[in-house]
Design a protein around this motif. Structure first.
Motif, PDB file in Angstrom:
ATOM      1  N   THR A 133       0.832  -1.208   0.000  1.00  0.00           N
ATOM      2  CA  THR A 133       0.000   0.000   0.000  1.00  0.00           C
ATOM      3  C   THR A 133       0.866   1.257   0.000  1.00  0.00           C
ATOM      4  OG1 THR A 133      -0.152  -0.069   2.424  1.00  0.00           O
ATOM      5  CG2 THR A 133      -1.938  -1.108   1.178  1.00  0.00           C
ATOM      6  N   THR A 134       2.154   1.110   0.356  1.00  0.00           N
ATOM      7  CA  THR A 134       3.087   2.233   0.327  1.00  0.00           C
ATOM      8  C   THR A 134       4.395   1.771  -0.308  1.00  0.00           C
ATOM      9  OG1 THR A 134       4.091   1.741   2.479  1.00  0.00           O
ATOM     10  CG2 THR A 134       2.130   3.162   2.467  1.00  0.00           C
ATOM     11  N   LEU A 135       5.226   2.726  -0.690  1.00  0.00           N
ATOM     12  CA  LEU A 135       6.533   2.382  -1.250  1.00  0.00           C
ATOM     13  C   LEU A 135       7.413   1.751  -0.179  1.00  0.00           C
ATOM     14  CD1 LEU A 135       8.220   2.527  -3.848  1.00  0.00           C
ATOM     15  CD2 LEU A 135       9.110   4.722  -3.055  1.00  0.00           C
ATOM     16  N   LYS A 136       7.262   2.189   1.049  1.00  0.00           N
ATOM     17  CA  LYS A 136       8.011   1.609   2.164  1.00  0.00           C
ATOM     18  C   LYS A 136       7.723   0.116   2.265  1.00  0.00           C
ATOM     19  CE  LYS A 136      10.776   2.448   5.712  1.00  0.00           C
ATOM     20  NZ  LYS A 136      12.101   3.088   5.548  1.00  0.00           N
ATOM     21  N   GLU A 137       6.463  -0.254   2.114  1.00  0.00           N
ATOM     22  CA  GLU A 137       6.073  -1.663   2.165  1.00  0.00           C
ATOM     23  C   GLU A 137       6.651  -2.431   0.982  1.00  0.00           C
ATOM     24  OE1 GLU A 137       1.872  -2.073   2.471  1.00  0.00           O
ATOM     25  OE2 GLU A 137       1.740  -1.051   4.403  1.00  0.00           O
ATOM     26  N   ALA A 215       3.351   6.326  -3.353  1.00  0.00           N
ATOM     27  CA  ALA A 215       3.981   7.494  -2.724  1.00  0.00           C
ATOM     28  C   ALA A 215       3.817   8.709  -3.608  1.00  0.00           C
ATOM     29  CB  ALA A 215       5.465   7.240  -2.472  1.00  0.00           C
ATOM     30  N   ALA A 216       3.599   9.849  -2.990  1.00  0.00           N
ATOM     31  CA  ALA A 216       3.706  11.123  -3.704  1.00  0.00           C
ATOM     32  C   ALA A 216       5.194  11.434  -3.795  1.00  0.00           C
ATOM     33  CB  ALA A 216       2.967  12.224  -2.961  1.00  0.00           C
ATOM     34  N   SER A 217       5.701  11.659  -4.995  1.00  0.00           N
ATOM     35  CA  SER A 217       7.135  11.914  -5.146  1.00  0.00           C
ATOM     36  C   SER A 217       7.476  13.390  -4.989  1.00  0.00           C
ATOM     37  CB  SER A 217       7.626  11.409  -6.507  1.00  0.00           C
ATOM     38  OG  SER A 217       6.874  11.986  -7.559  1.00  0.00           O
ATOM     39  N   PRO A 229       1.091   9.146   1.573  1.00  0.00           N
ATOM     40  CA  PRO A 229       2.220   9.934   2.077  1.00  0.00           C
ATOM     41  C   PRO A 229       3.304  10.156   1.034  1.00  0.00           C
ATOM     42  CG  PRO A 229       2.328   7.701   2.926  1.00  0.00           C
ATOM     43  CD  PRO A 229       1.010   7.818   2.200  1.00  0.00           C
ATOM     44  N   THR A 230       4.109  11.183   1.265  1.00  0.00           N
ATOM     45  CA  THR A 230       5.234  11.510   0.380  1.00  0.00           C
ATOM     46  C   THR A 230       6.419  10.587   0.662  1.00  0.00           C
ATOM     47  OG1 THR A 230       6.222  13.087   1.916  1.00  0.00           O
ATOM     48  CG2 THR A 230       4.520  13.929   0.414  1.00  0.00           C
ATOM     49  N   LEU A 231       7.449  10.702  -0.172  1.00  0.00           N
ATOM     50  CA  LEU A 231       8.679   9.949   0.061  1.00  0.00           C
ATOM     51  C   LEU A 231       9.292  10.332   1.405  1.00  0.00           C
ATOM     52  CD1 LEU A 231      10.342  10.223  -3.480  1.00  0.00           C
ATOM     53  CD2 LEU A 231       9.169   8.232  -2.516  1.00  0.00           C
ATOM     54  N   ARG A 232       9.303  11.620   1.716  1.00  0.00           N
ATOM     55  CA  ARG A 232       9.869  12.074   2.987  1.00  0.00           C
ATOM     56  C   ARG A 232       9.078  11.525   4.169  1.00  0.00           C
ATOM     57  NH1 ARG A 232      11.031  17.439   0.456  1.00  0.00           N
ATOM     58  NH2 ARG A 232      13.266  17.429   0.036  1.00  0.00           N
ATOM     59  N   GLU A 233       7.780  11.508   4.043  1.00  0.00           N
ATOM     60  CA  GLU A 233       6.944  11.001   5.133  1.00  0.00           C
ATOM     61  C   GLU A 233       7.119   9.503   5.327  1.00  0.00           C
ATOM     62  OE1 GLU A 233       3.174  14.085   5.140  1.00  0.00           O
ATOM     63  OE2 GLU A 233       3.253  12.542   3.592  1.00  0.00           O
ATOM     64  N   GLN A 234       7.640   8.824   4.302  1.00  0.00           N
ATOM     65  CA  GLN A 234       7.882   7.393   4.417  1.00  0.00           C
ATOM     66  C   GLN A 234       9.310   7.072   4.874  1.00  0.00           C
ATOM     67  OE1 GLN A 234       6.141   4.821   1.371  1.00  0.00           O
ATOM     68  NE2 GLN A 234       4.868   6.512   0.649  1.00  0.00           N
ATOM     69  N   GLY A 235      10.075   8.127   5.204  1.00  0.00           N
ATOM     70  CA  GLY A 235      11.365   7.886   5.834  1.00  0.00           C
ATOM     71  C   GLY A 235      12.597   8.247   5.037  1.00  0.00           C
ATOM     72  N   TRP A 236      12.435   8.798   3.827  1.00  0.00           N
ATOM     73  CA  TRP A 236      13.590   9.148   3.003  1.00  0.00           C
ATOM     74  C   TRP A 236      13.593  10.656   2.730  1.00  0.00           C
ATOM     75  CZ3 TRP A 236      10.144   5.399   0.601  1.00  0.00           C
ATOM     76  CH2 TRP A 236      10.458   4.071   0.945  1.00  0.00           C
ATOM     77  N   ASP A 237      14.732  11.274   2.854  1.00  0.00           N
ATOM     78  CA  ASP A 237      14.831  12.709   2.574  1.00  0.00           C
ATOM     79  C   ASP A 237      14.984  12.910   1.072  1.00  0.00           C
ATOM     80  OD1 ASP A 237      15.011  15.419   2.862  1.00  0.00           O
ATOM     81  OD2 ASP A 237      17.129  15.423   3.420  1.00  0.00           O
ATOM     82  N   GLU A 238      13.931  12.603   0.349  1.00  0.00           N
ATOM     83  CA  GLU A 238      13.925  12.658  -1.109  1.00  0.00           C
ATOM     84  C   GLU A 238      12.638  13.306  -1.602  1.00  0.00           C
ATOM     85  OE1 GLU A 238      16.381  11.881  -2.996  1.00  0.00           O
ATOM     86  OE2 GLU A 238      17.626  10.455  -1.881  1.00  0.00           O
ATOM     87  N   ALA A 239      12.723  13.970  -2.738  1.00  0.00           N
ATOM     88  CA  ALA A 239      11.548  14.517  -3.417  1.00  0.00           C
ATOM     89  C   ALA A 239      11.931  14.789  -4.860  1.00  0.00           C
ATOM     90  CB  ALA A 239      11.055  15.790  -2.751  1.00  0.00           C
ATOM     91  N   VAL A 240      10.988  14.615  -5.742  1.00  0.00           N
ATOM     92  CA  VAL A 240      11.201  14.940  -7.150  1.00  0.00           C
ATOM     93  C   VAL A 240      10.649  16.341  -7.373  1.00  0.00           C
ATOM     94  CG1 VAL A 240      10.746  14.306  -9.543  1.00  0.00           C
ATOM     95  CG2 VAL A 240      11.004  12.524  -7.797  1.00  0.00           C
TER      96      VAL A 240
END
Length: 316
Positions: A133-137, A215-217, A229-240
């Motif tokens: 359901t998420t990129l983290k998963e 994920a919202a990028s 959630p965004t990439l940052r909200e999933q634990g990575w300091d990343e954004a496009v």
């Protein structure tokens, strides 16, 4: 005779400042980084039409695609005469990302940033039947199962961001280039790619149940799908970086900036323009004006510069 000469000199001295305030006295050229019909092109043409009323002159769009995130257009704009008759509309990555991750003949400091215009929304998608359901998963599943993931990218920024995420998660990521959003959608729906990066066209597919948004990028959540959630909200300091910016050459005259700032301020209350951006193009809202644009560009460029330095250090 001396009195006549003195009077003539005074008239000339007075006339020049008056003339400086008459900009624009002829059509303004507006460069854009994409081919005709693309989302940013449509935004640029709508902006040109809206500015025509505020400036009192036609604003003529010139398409200049190519390079890293529009660096061909940005190079042309950087070398244009700083008189207000050449402006540009591009993704902010052309100025805050490309100079650090690709070879460019300009830097982020070679321009006048007039206003952010909209957020080109994007995200990471997969087939609906995938057990995530998420990129983290998705990365947790791949790590647990000892499997790699195949990712179809659209640009160097989303490719690099996902590569860094995969490295941190210890998951092998196979990269597939695309020819645009439709090709990503076809590959993901057909099972040829596990994950893909898609722009605003993802909304119809996700809301229709044909794709799943993991994920919202972008730096903030997507307005039509705020629950993801965004990439940052999933634990990575990343954004496009997908913001669109109105920009001019460095050192635009004060009177030109003043006139442009007034025209940009009027866009906030231009209901037709705002409706076109948010409903037709499905772009996210932004704060208009040079203060917000300059602040965003500086912060993002600094982050990318640090990231590029870190990547270069890791490669040694």
């Amino acid at each position: 005779m001396k009195k006549i000469l003195l009077l003539t000199v005074l008239c000339v001295c007075v006339a020049f400042p008056a003339l400086a305030g008459n900009w624009p006295e002829r059509p303004v050229k507006m460069l854009t980084m994409v081919n005709p019909g693309a989302q940013i092109d449509l935004l640029t043409r709508s902006l040109a039409e809206a500015l025509k009323e505020g400036l009192g002159q036609p604003v003529l769009v010139t398409n200049m695609p190519g390079g890293s995130h529009g660096s061909v257009m940005a190079t042309e704009l950087a070398t244009a005469k700083a008189d207000g008759y050449t402006l540009g509309v591009a993704a902010t990555a052309a100025f805050t990302y490309s100079p650090y991750f690709a070879h460019t003949r300009y830097t982020v400091d070679d321009f006048t940033y007039l206003s952010l215009l909209g957020l080109n929304q994007s995200g990471i998608v997969c087939k609906p039947d995938r057990p995530w359901t998420t990129l983290k998963e998705a990365f947790a599943w791949a790590g647990k199962e000892g499997k790699g993931l195949t990712y179809m990218f659209q640009g160097s920024d989303d490719r690099d961001a996902m590569s860094r995420i995969a490295a941190r998660e210890g998951v092998k990521l196979s990269l597939m280039p695309s020819t645009g959003g439709p090709s990503v959608i076809s590959a993901v729906m057909g099972g040829h790619a596990d994950l893909g990066h898609v722009g605003a066209i993802l909304f119809d597919y996700v809301q229709g149940g044909k794709l799943k948004l993991l994920a919202a990028s972008t730096p903030v959540r997507l307005t039509p799908l705020p629950e993801v959630p965004t990439l940052r909200e999933q634990g990575w300091d990343e954004a496009v970086e997908m913001y669109i910016v109105l920009v001019g050459p460095k050192n635009l005259p004060a009177d030109v900036r003043e006139r442009l700032n007034a025209a940009v301020a009027a866009l906030k209350n231009n209901q037709g323009f705002q409706t076109f951006i948010h409903e037709k193009l499905r772009m996210g809202p932004v704060e208009f004006g040079p203060e917000h644009a300059v602040d965003y560009m500086k912060r993002t460029a600094a982050r990318n510069a640090a990231q590029a330095k870190e990547t270069a250090g890791a490669g040694k």
